[in-house]
Design an enzyme around this catalytic site. Structure first.
Site, mmCIF file in Angstrom:
data_model
loop_
_atom_site.group_PDB
_atom_site.id
_atom_site.type_symbol
_atom_site.label_atom_id
_atom_site.label_comp_id
_atom_site.label_asym_id
_atom_site.label_seq_id
_atom_site.Cartn_x
_atom_site.Cartn_y
_atom_site.Cartn_z
ATOM 1 N N LYS A 18 -2.388 -2.686 -5.339
ATOM 2 C CA LYS A 18 -1.897 -2.395 -3.940
ATOM 3 C C LYS A 18 -3.151 -1.958 -3.050
ATOM 4 O O LYS A 18 -3.361 -2.460 -2.160
ATOM 5 C CB LYS A 18 -0.641 -1.509 -4.003
ATOM 6 N N THR A 19 -3.668 -0.580 -3.347
ATOM 7 C CA THR A 19 -4.564 -0.160 -2.955
ATOM 8 C C THR A 19 -5.986 -0.989 -2.718
ATOM 9 O O THR A 19 -6.593 -0.909 -1.636
ATOM 10 C CB THR A 19 -5.022 1.278 -3.320
ATOM 11 N N ASP A 24 0.362 0.591 4.898
ATOM 12 C CA ASP A 24 0.767 0.971 3.307
ATOM 13 C C ASP A 24 2.127 1.518 3.004
ATOM 14 O O ASP A 24 2.804 2.207 4.086
ATOM 15 C CB ASP A 24 -0.423 2.092 2.998
ATOM 16 N N GLU A 25 2.705 1.323 2.038
ATOM 17 C CA GLU A 25 4.084 1.838 1.638
ATOM 18 C C GLU A 25 5.014 1.376 2.442
ATOM 19 O O GLU A 25 5.923 2.352 3.005
ATOM 20 C CB GLU A 25 3.958 3.349 1.572
ATOM 21 N N GLN A 32 10.258 0.155 -5.346
ATOM 22 C CA GLN A 32 9.764 1.635 -5.349
ATOM 23 C C GLN A 32 10.189 2.301 -3.942
ATOM 24 O O GLN A 32 9.708 3.339 -3.666
ATOM 25 C CB GLN A 32 8.428 1.539 -5.534
ATOM 26 N N ARG A 55 5.446 4.701 -14.307
ATOM 27 C CA ARG A 55 4.294 5.703 -14.382
ATOM 28 C C ARG A 55 3.410 5.645 -15.621
ATOM 29 O O ARG A 55 2.350 6.044 -15.757
ATOM 30 C CB ARG A 55 4.671 7.074 -14.188
#
Length: 737
Positions: A33-34, A219-220, A250, A594
């Protein structure tokens, strides 16, 4: 730039090279994503599609914003220049600093930080004749913030206030808002509200901000709320070049105002949007992805994507259900020691739903001398509410303890202020005795109120000393928490208050467990003092203990997802409503994803809850896992029996994952298993500790204790949402669940 694009897979490249128009990037966990977000900014600038002054990128934390800017500048090989990269609040504040008058603000307004906000809220309460102890400022501010972030303004709330609680909050909110205006300050929520107001009030400002956000990247996106969505749509006017990156699976901040619909209905807000799904996971092994994917597939509120990895192999996911929470902690630390040869301790994490669950893990890690760190919170024994309770216990055991006396003589508040303490200290010095002994003598110079408060305080300690001879240590702690008012300090549904109550309950559990091991209260307090000293020497390179919310955005080689039981995960506060249950499932999914290489899911067949040991049910989420990807390594369960203390399980599963069905009675102090004796009320109905009950107003709860019998019977019940209540069952119309 072409060489950089070679680093991207086809969907990532499609998102990075997208031209104009709205774009939604559904970025699964560990899918890069980043990288997509930063490469897209660099690509827009490198190919000349945008100038730095036309780039606005927003996210949720200052840390994430700094990292985003650094990565973009590393890709470009130069500073970003006039581009904006920051949080939503920083973006709104930037607008307000440029155009304060458009929002009705003075030119040089200040910002009220958290302490300032609490001070203003406290003053507002006192101005209205309300007691901050009865209506805590933190709870007031939390409720106001929740309303604001869901798009409800002060005026609308005042007009629609229904009931005494809403009317009181409306008065406090009005006074708080007036105090802020008089002080010429804005709080964090005001930044968004006022920034939006400035944009709506002035078309010229709106056009200027839109030019600076010719390409707006968020973002997010799954964590955006109504207010932030309004800010984006006003700037972009329903079109524009918005790149939204997020993952509906998420979304775990509904309690903070996040609107899942913002990502689920993205095309409704931005017609003609292009949607790109990133499904290749670069973090986790195939078995981990299979388990996480099987779980999240049960959610209805999702757009749907299936994570995969090109990596082959991987350890199966373990499931271990232990007899109790101490057994759970022992098994987890056993596995850590076995894995320590191939994985660093700082690459291991224990994730749990609540902070209160850290205690048995902290104790086991300390006992085995395994270094650890608590991420996003204090170690259990360092938490303020635990230190307060321990101070009370020390005064019961050692009445002359001056440090413990000073800590809690005015906790909860009793009117023992600085002036009273000055009188007591002078008396202790004159008489050359300990401070508590001087206070017991009620020296001259005390006000009538202080004298009465001290008499009651020492009366409480004296009664506790007497009850120490009658009650089991764990029961004594439960009584003291109630009688002292410590438990009542944290009544309410705010997340922080619920967590503090759970921590106090865990302290009672720790004392009861120590008694089962043969420790008396004096020995327990000494052991805790040594434990606190050991914890201070911990290393930041140790095993990470944290809640699932704190784990968002992190990753580890080895992950233990602990407490997979109904009531913990899913949490009791959310398990009975569809939206809440889906968010709990997303939390579990976040925890699973995670893990890079090794994942274990753990739980306990019984756990110390609500002041006594309670049987548990394995989490319903276990039923939703693909059995061929899970290796059940649980020790064989003892004989299970259905009892009035709870419902039997929903039945055993075939395959690798088997439910440990049923309920066992709470263990006796001798370590055996027995069902508490039933007591009948005036109607002949039988009640016993451990019964699950429902009240039409308070919701579901568990019976902690039965007081009296027949028509005089009262039940002490801990309700999931309303806390502890004492009720006559037939008058309260309690129903067994």
């Amino acid at each position: 730039m072409s060489s950089l694009l070679d680093d991207l897979n086809p969907p990532q490249r499609e998102a990075v090279t997208h031209g104009e128009g709205p774009l939604l990037v559904l970025a699964g966990a560990g899918s890069g994503k980043t990288r997509v977000l930063t490469y897209r900014i660099a690509h827009l600038l490198a190919v000349g599609a945008a100038e730095p002054s036309g780039i606005t990128a927003v996210t949720f934390t200052n840390k994430a914003a700094r990292e985003m800017r650094e990565r973009v500048e590393n890709l470009l090989g130069r500073p970003l220049g006039g581009g904006f990269v920051g949080t939503f609040h920083r973006w709104a504040l930037d607008i307000l600093r440029r155009y304060p008058s458009a929002a009705g603000l003075p030119p040089y307004f200040g910002i009220a930080d958290t302490d300032d906000q609490r001070a203003l809220a406290t003053r507002a309460l006192k101005d209205l004749g309300l007691d901050p102890r009865e209506l805590p400022p933190r709870a007031v501010l939390s409720r106001i913030s929740g309303l604001v972030n869901r798009g409800t303004g002060l005026e609308a709330f005042v007009q629609g206030a229904a009931g005494a609680s809403d009317e009181t909050l409306a008065r406090v909110w009005e006074r708080y808002a007036k105090l802020k205006r008089e002080a010429r300050v804005v709080d964090f929520d005001d930044m968004l509200v006022c920034g939006l107001e400035a944009l709506r009030n002035d078309a010229k400002i709106r056009r200027t901000v839109a030019r600076r956000a010719h390409f707006l990247l968020v973002d997010e996106f799954q964590d955006t709320n109504s207010l932030q969505m309004d800010l984006m749509t006003v700037v972009l006017e329903g079109a524009g070049n918005l790149t939204a990156v997020g993952d509906e699976d998420q979304s775990i901040y509904r309690w903070r105002g996040a609107e899942l619909d913002n990502i689920l209905r993205f095309e409704n807000f931005f017609p003609g949007a292009r949607v790109v799904a990133l499904e290749e996971n670069y973090r986790s092994t195939a078995p981990i992805l299979a388990v996480a994917g099987g779980l999240i597939a049960a959610n209805a509120g999702r757009r749907g994507k299936r994570l995969f990895t090109s990596r082959e192999g991987g350890e199966p996911v373990r499931l271990c259900v232990s007899e109790d929470e101490r057994g759970e902690a022992r098994w987890v630390v056993d596995q850590m020691e076995l894995l320590a040869g191939s994985h660093s301790l700082h690459e291991m994490a224990v994730l749990m739903r609540t902070n209160a669950q850290t205690r048995p893990f902290e104790e086991e890690l300390t006992r085995r001398r395994v270094p650890y760190r608590v991420v996003g919170g204090l170690r259990f024994w360092q938490r303020a509410e635990i230190k307060d309770a321990l101070a009370y216990l020390r005064l019961v055991v050692r009445p002359g303890d001056p440090l413990s006396f000073e800590r809690v003589v005015n906790t909860p508040t009793r009117g023992i202020g600085a002036a009273t303490m000055g009188v007591l200290r002078r008396s202790a010095e004159d008489l050359e005795i300990d401070l508590p002994d001087a206070a017991r003598r009620l020296p001259e110079g005390l006000s009538p109120r202080a004298r009465l408060s001290l008499e009651r305080f020492f009366g409480l300690l004296d009664e506790a000393g007497e009850r120490r001879e009658e009650l089991a240590p764990g029961d004594l702690v439960g009584w003291l928490l109630e009688a002292s008012g410590l438990f009542a300090m944290y009544e309410g549904e705010a997340e922080d208050r619920v967590a503090r109550r759970e921590n106090l309950q865990q302290l009672a559990a720790a004392v009861a467990e120590a008694a089962d091991r043969g420790q008396n209260l004096d020995e327990f307090l000494d052991a805790v003092a040594l434990l606190e000293d050991t914890n201070e020497q911990g290393t930041p390179k140790g095993v990470a203990l944290m809640t699932l919310h704190s784990a968002k955005g992190l990753e580890f080689d080895v992950v233990f997802l602990a407490g997979l039981e109904d009531g913990l995960l899913p949490h009791a506060s959310s398990r009975d409503e569809p939206e809440g249950l889906e968010e709990e499932r997303r939390l579990a999914y976040v925890g699973m994803t995670r893990a890079r290489r090794w994942l274990a899911l753990t739980g306990a067949r019984n756990r110390f809850l609500f002041g006594q040991r309670q049987p548990t049910h394995i989490s319903r989420f276990v039923d939703e896992l693909p059995p061929d990807a899970v290796d059940d390594v649980s020790a064989p369960a003892p004989t299970w029996s259905s009892s009035p203390g709870g419902q039997p399980g929903r039945g055993a599963r075939t395959g690798a994952v088997r439910r440990q069905a049923g309920v066992i009675g709470a263990p006796s102090r001798s370590g055996g298993s027995k069902i508490p004796a039933a007591v009948t009320d005036g109607t002949g109905a039988a009640w016993r500790p451990g019964d699950r009950v429902r009240h039409r107003r308070f919701g579901t709860g568990v019976v902690l204790a039965c007081q009296g019998r027949g028509a005089q019977l009262k039940l002490v019940v801990y309700f999931d949402r309303a806390g502890r209540k004492t009720l006559v069952p037939n008058i309260a119309k309690l129903e067994k669940v």
